[in-house]
Design a protein around this motif. Structure first.
Motif, PDB file in Angstrom:
ATOM      1  N   ILE A 302       0.839  -1.195   0.000  1.00  0.00           N
ATOM      2  CA  ILE A 302       0.000   0.000   0.000  1.00  0.00           C
ATOM      3  C   ILE A 302       0.874   1.245   0.000  1.00  0.00           C
ATOM      4  CG2 ILE A 302      -1.881   1.197   1.199  1.00  0.00           C
ATOM      5  CD1 ILE A 302      -2.410  -1.496   2.663  1.00  0.00           C
ATOM      6  N   ALA A 303       0.529   2.207  -0.859  1.00  0.00           N
ATOM      7  CA  ALA A 303       1.206   3.500  -0.892  1.00  0.00           C
ATOM      8  C   ALA A 303       0.282   4.535  -0.258  1.00  0.00           C
ATOM      9  CB  ALA A 303       1.541   3.901  -2.328  1.00  0.00           C
ATOM     10  N   VAL A 304       0.810   5.308   0.698  1.00  0.00           N
ATOM     11  CA  VAL A 304       0.007   6.253   1.469  1.00  0.00           C
ATOM     12  C   VAL A 304       0.646   7.632   1.400  1.00  0.00           C
ATOM     13  CG1 VAL A 304      -0.891   6.783   3.782  1.00  0.00           C
ATOM     14  CG2 VAL A 304      -0.717   4.399   3.023  1.00  0.00           C
ATOM     15  N   ASP A 305      -0.182   8.664   1.270  1.00  0.00           N
ATOM     16  CA  ASP A 305       0.304  10.036   1.295  1.00  0.00           C
ATOM     17  C   ASP A 305       0.831  10.343   2.690  1.00  0.00           C
ATOM     18  OD1 ASP A 305       0.317  12.975   1.586  1.00  0.00           O
ATOM     19  OD2 ASP A 305      -0.600  12.946  -0.399  1.00  0.00           O
ATOM     20  N   ALA A 306       2.101  10.715   2.778  1.00  0.00           N
ATOM     21  CA  ALA A 306       2.724  10.930   4.082  1.00  0.00           C
ATOM     22  C   ALA A 306       2.146  12.131   4.816  1.00  0.00           C
ATOM     23  CB  ALA A 306       4.235  11.107   3.921  1.00  0.00           C
ATOM     24  N   ALA A 307       1.558  13.069   4.102  1.00  0.00           N
ATOM     25  CA  ALA A 307       1.050  14.286   4.726  1.00  0.00           C
ATOM     26  C   ALA A 307      -0.296  14.101   5.403  1.00  0.00           C
ATOM     27  CB  ALA A 307       0.950  15.404   3.686  1.00  0.00           C
ATOM     28  N   ASP A 308      -1.191  13.271   4.805  1.00  0.00           N
ATOM     29  CA  ASP A 308      -2.543  13.192   5.345  1.00  0.00           C
ATOM     30  C   ASP A 308      -3.085  11.775   5.528  1.00  0.00           C
ATOM     31  OD1 ASP A 308      -3.028  12.391   2.723  1.00  0.00           O
ATOM     32  OD2 ASP A 308      -3.980  14.274   2.131  1.00  0.00           O
ATOM     33  N   GLY A 309      -2.320  10.746   5.172  1.00  0.00           N
ATOM     34  CA  GLY A 309      -2.772   9.374   5.364  1.00  0.00           C
ATOM     35  C   GLY A 309      -3.685   8.844   4.283  1.00  0.00           C
ATOM     36  N   ARG A 310      -3.855   9.585   3.215  1.00  0.00           N
ATOM     37  CA  ARG A 310      -4.713   9.149   2.111  1.00  0.00           C
ATOM     38  C   ARG A 310      -4.039   8.014   1.343  1.00  0.00           C
ATOM     39  NH1 ARG A 310      -4.304  10.497  -3.159  1.00  0.00           N
ATOM     40  NH2 ARG A 310      -2.767  12.112  -2.602  1.00  0.00           N
ATOM     41  N   THR A 311      -4.817   6.956   1.046  1.00  0.00           N
ATOM     42  CA  THR A 311      -4.281   5.848   0.259  1.00  0.00           C
ATOM     43  C   THR A 311      -4.135   6.268  -1.193  1.00  0.00           C
ATOM     44  OG1 THR A 311      -5.254   4.178   1.708  1.00  0.00           O
ATOM     45  CG2 THR A 311      -4.678   3.482  -0.520  1.00  0.00           C
ATOM     46  N   PRO A 316      -1.978  -5.669  -5.114  1.00  0.00           N
ATOM     47  CA  PRO A 316      -2.049  -7.047  -4.605  1.00  0.00           C
ATOM     48  C   PRO A 316      -0.758  -7.803  -4.932  1.00  0.00           C
ATOM     49  CG  PRO A 316      -4.013  -6.469  -5.866  1.00  0.00           C
ATOM     50  CD  PRO A 316      -2.998  -5.399  -6.137  1.00  0.00           C
ATOM     51  N   LEU A 317      -0.318  -8.630  -4.000  1.00  0.00           N
ATOM     52  CA  LEU A 317       0.856  -9.467  -4.206  1.00  0.00           C
ATOM     53  C   LEU A 317       0.438 -10.932  -4.109  1.00  0.00           C
ATOM     54  CD1 LEU A 317       3.459  -7.584  -1.950  1.00  0.00           C
ATOM     55  CD2 LEU A 317       3.191  -7.395  -4.441  1.00  0.00           C
ATOM     56  N   ASP A 318       1.321 -11.813  -4.531  1.00  0.00           N
ATOM     57  CA  ASP A 318       1.054 -13.245  -4.436  1.00  0.00           C
ATOM     58  C   ASP A 318       1.444 -13.801  -3.070  1.00  0.00           C
ATOM     59  OD1 ASP A 318       0.091 -13.316  -7.016  1.00  0.00           O
ATOM     60  OD2 ASP A 318       2.047 -13.807  -7.898  1.00  0.00           O
ATOM     61  N   LEU A 343      10.619  -9.156  -7.177  1.00  0.00           N
ATOM     62  CA  LEU A 343       9.684  -8.337  -7.941  1.00  0.00           C
ATOM     63  C   LEU A 343      10.032  -6.872  -7.733  1.00  0.00           C
ATOM     64  CD1 LEU A 343       6.849  -7.794  -9.370  1.00  0.00           C
ATOM     65  CD2 LEU A 343       5.894  -7.845  -7.040  1.00  0.00           C
ATOM     66  N   ALA A 344       9.970  -6.086  -8.798  1.00  0.00           N
ATOM     67  CA  ALA A 344      10.240  -4.650  -8.709  1.00  0.00           C
ATOM     68  C   ALA A 344       9.076  -3.858  -9.284  1.00  0.00           C
ATOM     69  CB  ALA A 344      11.524  -4.300  -9.451  1.00  0.00           C
ATOM     70  N   LEU A 345       8.685  -2.785  -8.589  1.00  0.00           N
ATOM     71  CA  LEU A 345       7.595  -1.904  -9.013  1.00  0.00           C
ATOM     72  C   LEU A 345       8.101  -0.478  -9.121  1.00  0.00           C
ATOM     73  CD1 LEU A 345       4.983  -3.180  -6.395  1.00  0.00           C
ATOM     74  CD2 LEU A 345       5.072  -3.863  -8.796  1.00  0.00           C
ATOM     75  N   ARG A 346       7.360   0.312  -9.881  1.00  0.00           N
ATOM     76  CA  ARG A 346       7.608   1.755  -9.929  1.00  0.00           C
ATOM     77  C   ARG A 346       6.320   2.495  -9.584  1.00  0.00           C
ATOM     78  NH1 ARG A 346      12.353   3.580 -11.010  1.00  0.00           N
ATOM     79  NH2 ARG A 346      13.867   2.318 -12.174  1.00  0.00           N
ATOM     80  N   ASP A 350      -0.660   7.566  -9.120  1.00  0.00           N
ATOM     81  CA  ASP A 350      -1.954   7.035  -8.715  1.00  0.00           C
ATOM     82  C   ASP A 350      -2.050   5.525  -8.894  1.00  0.00           C
ATOM     83  OD1 ASP A 350      -1.887   7.012 -11.434  1.00  0.00           O
ATOM     84  OD2 ASP A 350      -3.831   7.950 -11.745  1.00  0.00           O
ATOM     85  N   ALA A 351      -0.959   4.910  -9.355  1.00  0.00           N
ATOM     86  CA  ALA A 351      -0.951   3.458  -9.561  1.00  0.00           C
ATOM     87  C   ALA A 351       0.498   2.984  -9.678  1.00  0.00           C
ATOM     88  CB  ALA A 351      -1.735   3.072 -10.813  1.00  0.00           C
ATOM     89  N   PRO A 352       0.745   1.724  -9.315  1.00  0.00           N
ATOM     90  CA  PRO A 352       2.090   1.174  -9.507  1.00  0.00           C
ATOM     91  C   PRO A 352       2.218   0.520 -10.873  1.00  0.00           C
ATOM     92  CG  PRO A 352       0.790  -0.378  -8.277  1.00  0.00           C
ATOM     93  CD  PRO A 352      -0.121   0.796  -8.567  1.00  0.00           C
TER      94      PRO A 352
END
Length: 437
Positions: A302-311, A316-318, A343-346, A350-352
């Protein structure tokens, strides 16, 4: 009448003086902290980035290995000159220190049994900071590079998170939710203690006692509710903001919580109940401090905005990730987990986006990245373990080195100041590889 010799008297006075100096410390802070070279924290730095500024070698060779005599639960930390620190629970020693070049033991000290579960951090003068529970009383301790004690500060619980703050102090969090900022020089509290689970009312419950220092530690690795605060905090040294995972009693999910240490106090900024099944990884900050990444037990990153906690997004992972998440300065995200693959993501905002994946490599620990586009991870090859050197741009294998007779899993991978690669297995073996350039 027996009279002590002048030499004996002077020696006794010198010993007393040395103890007084070690106990008093100094208010002058001239010891550097920060990432630098070496591996000063469990996941290298305050943001838990799992990356090293050292240019990683494309080819390494085993320099030495040795059994420790007991299990290892936390990654090895390394000072700027290559001195290594790890914890275990052997009958005579709990914290060990070894020299990088030879594997020679510099010191070992006995601590309480829960010290094995406490991560260490190392400052610029190779002072090490670690948790302890001698006589079932939780505490934070500091030793110098020779293993001599500098100070000891009691806390409620066991410090399962230890990091440096932006102003050079020590931020500690116990599994029972006690947060403290301590002076690295004296161990004294810099600000008032904060209790993430609330302060017990001893007037309403006069016989109530603090939980045992080791309560719930067995569940911390998998983020279950018996361990309310299960991971190593991520710290933004520039803003004073830091992130912890908290499972409040009775709540259906665990939360990612942002607090800020500033203006001589600690305050909560936001809390997001989003970790289904509990937290699975320590939080990791992006290099710019704007995004915090965390994994949960429902197999999500999960990626979350550090300033306000917004997702921002959910991937999903295996498998359920475990331990740390390696996030490079250019945004390459590599999750860990013994049941997963490389596995590597970028992060595209708004999406990986999947950069590459290696389903043929079964992870057995936490991958790390170095400068120059080189990464390292332990992987299961046949019935044993190998250290895999891989290209972070493509994921392709550059080199593969056997960990002789190693089995099971590893606590992670650490990078030394000269590009050495250190792997510790959970059953208690230490392997040091040196670069072949």
């Amino acid at each position: 009448m027996w009279r002590p010799s002048r030499v004996r008297v002077l020696a006794s006075l010198a010993a007393v003086g040395a103890l007084a100096v070690a106990g008093c410390g100094t208010d002058v802070d001239d010891i550097a902290v920060g990432p630098g070279k070496g591996w000063p924290a469990a996941y290298h730095d305050g943001r838990n980035g799992g990356t090293s500024p050292v240019v990683g070698a494309k080819k390494v060779a085993l320099s030495w290995s040795r059994p420790i005599g007991g299990p290892i639960a936390e990654p090895v930390t390394i000072g700027p000159d290559g001195q290594m620190f790890l914890t275990t629970n052997t009958p005579t020693c709990t914290i060990y220190s070894f020299q990088m070049a030879t594997g020679r033991k510099r010191f070992c000290n006995a601590l309480g049994p829960t010290a094995i579960a406490t991560p260490s951090v190392v400052d610029g003068m190779t002072n090490v900071y670690i948790g302890d529970d001698h006589d079932n009383v939780g505490a934070v301790m500091s030793f110098n590079y020779l293993g001599q004690p500098r100070w000891r500060t009691p806390v409620a619980g066991t410090p399962i998170s230890t990091q440096f703050t932006g102003d050079g102090n020590l931020l500690t969090v116990t599994q029972t939710g006690q947060v403290d900022v301590l002076s690295r020089q004296t161990g004294q509290r810099v600000v008032s203690t904060v209790q993430l689970l609330g302060q017990p009312d001893f007037l309403d419950h006069p016989s109530l006692d603090w939980p045992a220092a080791g309560q719930g530690l067995d569940e911390c690795r998998v983020g279950e509710p018996q361990c309310p605060v299960a991971n190593i905090s991520a710290v933004d040294a520039d803003t004073g903001r830091f992130f912890v995972t908290v499972w409040q009693p009775g709540k259906p999910t665990a939360a990612l919580v942002a607090l800020r240490y500033a203006d001589n106090k600690i305050q909560q900024e936001w809390s997001a109940d989003l970790l289904s099944g509990g937290s699975a990884t320590s939080p990791t900050l992006s290099a710019d401090g704007k995004t915090v990444y965390v994994g949960d037990n429902s197999k999500r990153l999960i990626a979350v905005d550090a300033a306000d906690g917004r997702t921002k997004w959910v991937q999903p992972l295996d498998w359920a990730p475990r331990g740390g998440i390696s996030v490079s300065g250019d945004g390459l995200i590599i999750p860990s987990g013994d049941e997963g693959y490389l596995l590597a993501l970028r992060d595209r905002g708004d999406a990986p986006e999947i950069a590459w994946e290696r389903k043929d490599l079964d992870l057995r620990g936490t991958p790390v990245q170095t400068a120059g586009g080189t990464g390292y991870t332990a992987a299961a090859i046949g019935e044993g373990l190998n250290l895999i050197t891989f290209d972070t741009k493509t994921g392709s294998t550059i080199d593969s080195d056997v960990l002789p007779q190693a089995q099971g899993s590893t606590t992670g991978t650490s990078i030394g100041p000269k590009g050495e690669v250190i792997v510790a297995t959970r059953i208690g073996e230490l392997f040091v590889f040196k670069p072949e350039r």
